[in-house]
Design a protein around this motif. Structure first.
Motif, mmCIF file in Angstrom:
data_model
loop_
_atom_site.group_PDB
_atom_site.id
_atom_site.type_symbol
_atom_site.label_atom_id
_atom_site.label_comp_id
_atom_site.label_asym_id
_atom_site.label_seq_id
_atom_site.Cartn_x
_atom_site.Cartn_y
_atom_site.Cartn_z
ATOM 1 N N MET A 146 0.821 -1.212 0.000
ATOM 2 C CA MET A 146 0.000 0.000 0.000
ATOM 3 C C MET A 146 0.858 1.265 0.000
ATOM 4 S SD MET A 146 -2.735 -1.483 -0.437
ATOM 5 C CE MET A 146 -3.864 -0.112 -0.532
ATOM 6 N N ILE A 147 2.017 1.208 0.604
ATOM 7 C CA ILE A 147 2.927 2.356 0.521
ATOM 8 C C ILE A 147 3.453 2.471 -0.906
ATOM 9 C CG2 ILE A 147 5.262 3.098 1.192
ATOM 10 C CD1 ILE A 147 3.103 3.969 3.173
ATOM 11 N N TYR A 148 3.757 1.344 -1.521
ATOM 12 C CA TYR A 148 4.225 1.345 -2.911
ATOM 13 C C TYR A 148 3.193 1.997 -3.828
ATOM 14 C CZ TYR A 148 6.002 -0.639 -7.327
ATOM 15 O OH TYR A 148 6.488 -0.813 -8.595
ATOM 16 N N LEU A 149 1.923 1.785 -3.532
ATOM 17 C CA LEU A 149 0.854 2.266 -4.414
ATOM 18 C C LEU A 149 0.328 3.653 -4.047
ATOM 19 C CD1 LEU A 149 -1.086 -1.116 -4.652
ATOM 20 C CD2 LEU A 149 0.261 -0.049 -6.456
ATOM 21 N N THR A 150 0.795 4.203 -2.947
ATOM 22 C CA THR A 150 0.320 5.535 -2.524
ATOM 23 C C THR A 150 1.042 6.622 -3.312
ATOM 24 O OG1 THR A 150 -0.229 4.759 -0.314
ATOM 25 C CG2 THR A 150 0.171 7.114 -0.554
ATOM 26 N N SER A 151 0.289 7.650 -3.746
ATOM 27 C CA SER A 151 0.901 8.616 -4.666
ATOM 28 C C SER A 151 0.917 10.059 -4.193
ATOM 29 C CB SER A 151 0.194 8.544 -6.014
ATOM 30 O OG SER A 151 -1.160 8.266 -5.884
ATOM 31 N N ALA A 152 0.339 10.380 -3.062
ATOM 32 C CA ALA A 152 0.287 11.782 -2.641
ATOM 33 C C ALA A 152 0.346 11.881 -1.121
ATOM 34 C CB ALA A 152 -1.006 12.417 -3.148
#
Lengths: 58, 432
Positions: free
Chosen positions: B163-169
């Motif tokens: 989920m950190i890998y996929l977080t963008s902002a």
């Protein structure tokens, strides 16, 4: 706001349930034979790039 | 530490090749069985106060409201066991011997999509949002994954936290794309004038009991410190999203870097040690002191690179070892991905996590007997207990987190705006 619950509560009629939770099924499940998952792993390769949530559900 | 209402939501994935070939969805079959079972309370709620429903291809379980991190761990694990039980009874009812339904608690599915595992915390509405959260909570959210990451294989590589890998902002109102460390959704399910429900969508679905506890212990404590105005000197991060993207791909702690405003570089462990020192000032009872000690030991272990010992408590590390062990004992192109997915299978006799737990490779904090009780009963000190009592006393027409419609001749609405109110008498106490 008027408080909603003023009357003495009535006992609700219990309904018979067909299926009973059995703790033994999840806490003492016994041993399973070694087996691999039967998954479609080709499609399991996540294709989104970094920072792209993809088809994320809420 | 003060009580803080919190809960988690997990989108569990069930998978059955056999059922799929017949056009059946195991999630809906499992939900039907749940509604016919003695765990069913009313509507979408089950007897322990949690909520179960179908959510676009997943079985979503939102735990009941709990008041502290220790109860959070207990009721989250209870939810996991409900899913496992449903998987088994669905398998027994609809499949022949040898045919399987798999259920996963993770964040990327066999269909190649990602999905959520969310935390919710009730916070004082008077705390500036999102400004104070960006300054004082983002340094935590962008570094806590070093001990709360679940690990996963994404884009062909091992990452510490999907989920950190996929977080963008840093801040975003989105939940499907362009997601943020701070999510701005504002659905308090309680008195809006007093509380905000902080909806955290950057955390992973976890199996490890210690990791789940630390995720909630640290975040709960930090929210209290924010409300007490004790984090005004929190480290100022220059580029939290870019740093976590870099760090999340590195299994060697010596390679992790966090850039501070002013040019200094530190480790995520340093950021977490800042919070550790602050939390030390508010822990009170023995179990809080024990949780703090575990956090300190985990940070020491990361710095000391005591990986085998650490893997008992840190899920991304244990999953990494499990994948390596699978590679050593089996051959084939799919071994790594198979082990990665199977680690999160909730079946105690089949999932790799549970096999490792039964071998004593993973630390436990809970007793099965306590989980079994939490499967059927809500915590006694939150709104979940009161909602249960209302359901036990009345015939229910409809039910939600903060509203129950009862129908015993007269149709009446019972509002439950206070998530801490847990006694029948509290209903009258909240009368306006």
């Amino acid at each position: 706001m008027e408080q909603q619950v003023e009357q003495a509560p009535r006992k609700k009629k219990k309904q018979d349930k067909k299926l009973e939770f059995e703790a033994g099924k999840v806490f003492s499940p016994g041993k399973a034979k070694e087996e691999d998952m039967d998954l479609d792993l080709d499609s399991a390769r996540y294709k989104a790039q970094k920072g792209q949530g993809g088809d994320r559900r809420t | 530490m003060r009580k803080r209402i919190q809960g988690t939501e997990h989108e569990y994935t069930m998978y059955s090749k056999k059922l799929a070939s017949k056009g059946f969805d195991p999630h809906t079959l499992a939900l039907e069985l749940l509604r016919e079972s003695d765990l069913q309370l009313a509507g979408e709620f089950i007897t322990n106060g949690s909520r179960c429903y179908y959510d676009v291809g997943h079985f979503e379980l939102s735990t009941c409201e709990v008041s502290n991190p220790f109860d959070m761990l207990l009721w989250e694990k209870a939810g996991e066991k409900v899913i496992d039980w449903l998987r088994r009874v669905t398998e027994e009812k609809y499949l022949s011997s040898g045919e399987r339904i798999w259920a996963f608690k993770n964040n990327t599915s066999p269909e190649g999509v990602s999905y959520g595992s969310h935390e919710n915390y009730i916070v004082d509405r008077s705390v500036d949002f999102p400004e104070k959260f960006v300054k004082e909570l983002v340094p935590h959210f962008s570094t806590r994954f070093i001990y709360t990451g679940a690990g996963d294989i994404l884009d062909g590589k091992y990452v510490l936290s999907p989920m950190i890998y996929l977080t963008s902002a840093v801040v975003s109102g989105e939940t499907m794309h362009n997601t943020g460390l701070i999510n701005t959704r504002d659905e308090p399910h309680s008195d809006r004038s007093g509380w905000r429900r902080l909806h955290v969508i950057c955390g992973d679905a976890l199996m490890n009991e210690v990791a789940i506890l630390l995720r909630h212990f640290t975040t709960t404590a930090i929210l209290q410190l924010m409300e007490m105005d004790k984090l005004g000197d929190a480290p100022r991060l220059k580029s939290p999203v870019e740093d976590m993207w870099e760090n999340v791909e590195k299994t060697n702690p010596e390679a992790w870097k966090v850039h501070l405003n002013g040019g200094k570089k530190v480790s995520p462990v340093d950021i977490q040690r800042y919070y550790l020192a602050k939390i030390e000032n508010i822990v009170e009872d023995d179990r809080e002191k024990r949780a703090l000690k575990i956090l300190e030991e985990v940070l020491d272990g990361i710095e000391g690179r005591k990986s085998k010992e650490l893997a008992r408590r840190v899920e991304w590390l244990d999953r990494y070892f499990a994948i390596q062990e699978a590679k050593e004992s089996k051959s084939g192109p799919e071994v790594e991905m198979m082990a990665c997915k199977q680690y999160s299978e909730v079946g105690a006799e089949r999932g790799i996590f549970y096999k490792r737990q039964s071998k004593g490779l993973v630390e436990r904090l809970l007793k099965d007997g306590d989980i079994a009780k939490a499967i059927k009963e809500p915590p006694s000190d939150t709104r979940a207990a009161l909602r249960r009592e209302i359901c036990d006393r009345f015939n229910i027409e409809s039910i939600d987190w903060s509203t129950v419609m009862v129908g015993d001749g007269d149709r009446r609405r019972i509002d439950l705006p206070d998530p801490y109110a847990h006694r029948w008498e509290d209903l009258h106490g909240t009368a306006g």
